[in-house]
Design a protein around this motif. Sequence first.
Motif, PDB file in Angstrom:
ATOM      1  N   UNK A  19      12.331  41.369 -42.587  1.00 20.07           N
ATOM      2  CA  UNK A  19      11.678  42.668 -42.737  1.00 20.07           C
ATOM      3  C   UNK A  19      11.019  42.791 -44.110  1.00 20.07           C
ATOM      4  N   UNK A  20      11.705  42.344 -45.143  1.00 20.49           N
ATOM      5  CA  UNK A  20      11.142  42.405 -46.496  1.00 20.49           C
ATOM      6  C   UNK A  20       9.900  41.531 -46.610  1.00 20.49           C
ATOM      7  N   UNK A  21       9.922  40.382 -45.947  1.00 23.86           N
ATOM      8  CA  UNK A  21       8.783  39.464 -45.997  1.00 23.86           C
ATOM      9  C   UNK A  21       7.604  39.967 -45.174  1.00 23.86           C
ATOM     10  N   UNK A  22       7.902  40.801 -44.176  1.00 23.05           N
ATOM     11  CA  UNK A  22       6.844  41.324 -43.314  1.00 23.05           C
ATOM     12  C   UNK A  22       6.518  40.432 -42.137  1.00 23.05           C
ATOM     13  N   UNK A  23       7.377  39.455 -41.869  1.00 23.14           N
ATOM     14  CA  UNK A  23       7.224  38.612 -40.686  1.00 23.14           C
ATOM     15  C   UNK A  23       8.514  37.844 -40.417  1.00 23.14           C
ATOM     16  N   UNK A  24       8.665  37.444 -39.166  1.00 20.33           N
ATOM     17  CA  UNK A  24       9.852  36.703 -38.750  1.00 20.33           C
ATOM     18  C   UNK A  24       9.954  36.746 -37.247  1.00 20.33           C
ATOM     19  N   UNK A  25      10.795  35.894 -36.688  1.00 20.12           N
ATOM     20  CA  UNK A  25      10.921  35.841 -35.231  1.00 20.12           C
ATOM     21  C   UNK A  25      12.375  35.532 -34.886  1.00 20.12           C
ATOM     22  N   UNK A  26      12.958  36.365 -34.041  1.00 16.05           N
ATOM     23  CA  UNK A  26      14.310  36.151 -33.533  1.00 16.05           C
ATOM     24  C   UNK A  26      14.208  35.873 -32.042  1.00 16.05           C
ATOM     25  N   UNK A  27      14.720  34.713 -31.634  1.00 18.92           N
ATOM     26  CA  UNK A  27      14.679  34.301 -30.235  1.00 18.92           C
ATOM     27  C   UNK A  27      16.110  34.287 -29.702  1.00 18.92           C
ATOM     28  N   UNK A  28      16.398  35.180 -28.785  1.00 19.52           N
ATOM     29  CA  UNK A  28      17.746  35.290 -28.231  1.00 19.52           C
ATOM     30  C   UNK A  28      17.792  34.650 -26.844  1.00 19.52           C
ATOM     31  N   UNK A  29      18.567  33.570 -26.724  1.00 19.17           N
ATOM     32  CA  UNK A  29      18.691  32.885 -25.433  1.00 19.17           C
ATOM     33  C   UNK A  29      19.755  33.609 -24.619  1.00 19.17           C
ATOM     34  N   UNK A  30      19.317  34.435 -23.698  1.00 18.76           N
ATOM     35  CA  UNK A  30      20.233  35.164 -22.821  1.00 18.76           C
ATOM     36  C   UNK A  30      20.383  34.362 -21.530  1.00 18.76           C
ATOM     37  N   UNK A  31      20.222  34.996 -20.391  1.00 15.00           N
ATOM     38  CA  UNK A  31      20.381  34.309 -19.112  1.00 15.00           C
ATOM     39  C   UNK A  31      19.930  35.233 -17.991  1.00 15.00           C
ATOM     40  N   UNK A  32      19.497  34.635 -16.886  1.00 16.56           N
ATOM     41  CA  UNK A  32      19.221  35.438 -15.701  1.00 16.56           C
ATOM     42  C   UNK A  32      20.482  36.145 -15.229  1.00 16.56           C
ATOM     43  N   UNK A  33      21.655  35.645 -15.643  1.00 16.46           N
ATOM     44  CA  UNK A  33      22.911  36.323 -15.336  1.00 16.46           C
ATOM     45  C   UNK A  33      22.981  37.697 -15.993  1.00 16.46           C
ATOM     46  N   UNK A  34      22.106  37.953 -16.947  1.00 15.85           N
ATOM     47  CA  UNK A  34      22.016  39.270 -17.568  1.00 15.85           C
ATOM     48  C   UNK A  34      21.209  40.256 -16.748  1.00 15.85           C
ATOM     49  N   UNK A  35      20.742  39.806 -15.580  1.00 20.40           N
ATOM     50  CA  UNK A  35      19.948  40.669 -14.704  1.00 20.40           C
ATOM     51  C   UNK A  35      20.621  40.935 -13.366  1.00 20.40           C
ATOM     52  N   UNK A  36      21.599  40.099 -13.005  1.00 19.35           N
ATOM     53  CA  UNK A  36      22.140  40.148 -11.651  1.00 19.35           C
ATOM     54  C   UNK A  36      23.635  39.854 -11.671  1.00 19.35           C
ATOM     55  N   UNK A  37      24.419  40.560 -10.869  1.00 21.13           N
ATOM     56  CA  UNK A  37      25.863  40.249 -10.801  1.00 21.13           C
ATOM     57  C   UNK A  37      26.089  38.946 -10.054  1.00 21.13           C
ATOM     58  N   UNK A  38      27.218  38.317 -10.315  1.00 25.55           N
ATOM     59  CA  UNK A  38      27.511  37.055  -9.632  1.00 25.55           C
ATOM     60  C   UNK A  38      29.017  36.789  -9.666  1.00 25.55           C
ATOM     61  N   UNK A  39      29.640  36.588  -8.526  1.00 25.32           N
ATOM     62  CA  UNK A  39      31.063  36.256  -8.504  1.00 25.32           C
ATOM     63  C   UNK A  39      31.351  34.964  -9.260  1.00 25.32           C
ATOM     64  N   UNK A  40      32.525  34.879  -9.829  1.00 27.94           N
ATOM     65  CA  UNK A  40      32.995  33.710 -10.573  1.00 27.94           C
ATOM     66  C   UNK A  40      32.290  33.506 -11.914  1.00 27.94           C
ATOM     67  N   UNK A  41      31.581  34.521 -12.363  1.00 34.87           N
ATOM     68  CA  UNK A  41      31.044  34.491 -13.725  1.00 34.87           C
ATOM     69  C   UNK A  41      30.976  35.906 -14.288  1.00 34.87           C
ATOM     70  N   UNK A  42      31.954  36.736 -13.910  1.00 33.92           N
ATOM     71  CA  UNK A  42      31.910  38.146 -14.289  1.00 33.92           C
ATOM     72  C   UNK A  42      31.864  38.351 -15.797  1.00 33.92           C
ATOM     73  N   UNK A  43      32.689  37.635 -16.544  1.00 35.03           N
ATOM     74  CA  UNK A  43      32.720  37.816 -18.004  1.00 35.03           C
ATOM     75  C   UNK A  43      31.454  37.260 -18.632  1.00 35.03           C
ATOM     76  N   UNK A  44      31.015  36.100 -18.166  1.00 39.19           N
ATOM     77  CA  UNK A  44      29.763  35.516 -18.663  1.00 39.19           C
ATOM     78  C   UNK A  44      28.586  36.453 -18.376  1.00 39.19           C
TER      79      UNK A  44
END
Length: 284
Positions: free
Chosen positions: A131-156
């Motif tokens: 922010x102080x520099x006035x530029x930067x990039x943060x890339x967060x690797x999430x997952x399609x699991x963050x869009x849809x429920x799925x059995x056997x990966x509830x916590x993930x």
Amino acid sequence: MSRINNRTVLITGGAAGIGKLIAERCLRQRAYKVILWDINEQKLLATQAEFKGRGHEVAVQVVDVANLEDIETAAAACKKQWGMVDILFNNAGIVVGKRFEEHSHREIRKTIDINVSAPMHIALQFLPDMQDQGEGHIVNIASAAGLIPNPNMSVYAGSKWAVVGWSESLRLEQEEAKNGVVVSTILPSYINTGMFDGVTAPALTPIMEPEYIVDKIMKAVKEDDILVMEPFMTKAIPLLKGVLPTRAFDFIAGRLFGVYKTMSTFKGKAPKEAVPDKDELKAE
């Protein structure tokens, strides 16, 4: 547009898999410095040696991103030695593929610490300098699991839903502030890295090769894309969930496309390949 040339890049979970491939692409694009964080010292040093053998220098730090003190210490050392980080790839992640009641409390805590808390704490270490520099990039690797429920990966899945909500909110804050910091959220379906060995691909949604999704990630950095959902059918999830009743969506996702059965054949990585941990978590 974010450029990698002559920039300092930090990649968590950088010793193998997607993180290692991202490092390779950044080196090709002549990053000033590529810094790899990973808990697995053996793999980290092997990756550093491999890159050196190809004529590339990378810096490495052994960091347990589940430990806030480790993050704070490593970030301070990183900034002291190499200066501010221009591009941050929050890539480290773990999965425990089992029914919710089969989880231990430690497994739940570890998943949340690595998949949710770590990206937040790490971003907080480097965001103010961007922010102080006035530029930067943060890339967060999430997952399609963050869009849809799925059995056997509830916590993930729960951890990735949290990452998506945080990452998108962080993006809006930076855009409102007009401070030049870009936030990209990456939501891939299954990738052939070993993390999800044994899963059954849903209909029309093939398991992706690592090189394919890394191409998409690097394109997102170059073009300041804010949301990447791959492969193509993943893009339909928000629309279908938004317009269909829940039971109708369950029928389409679960019965027609087989999404809800994908983890029933999950094996994950062999124990010798997993991140060293007494819980024997399956880790990327």
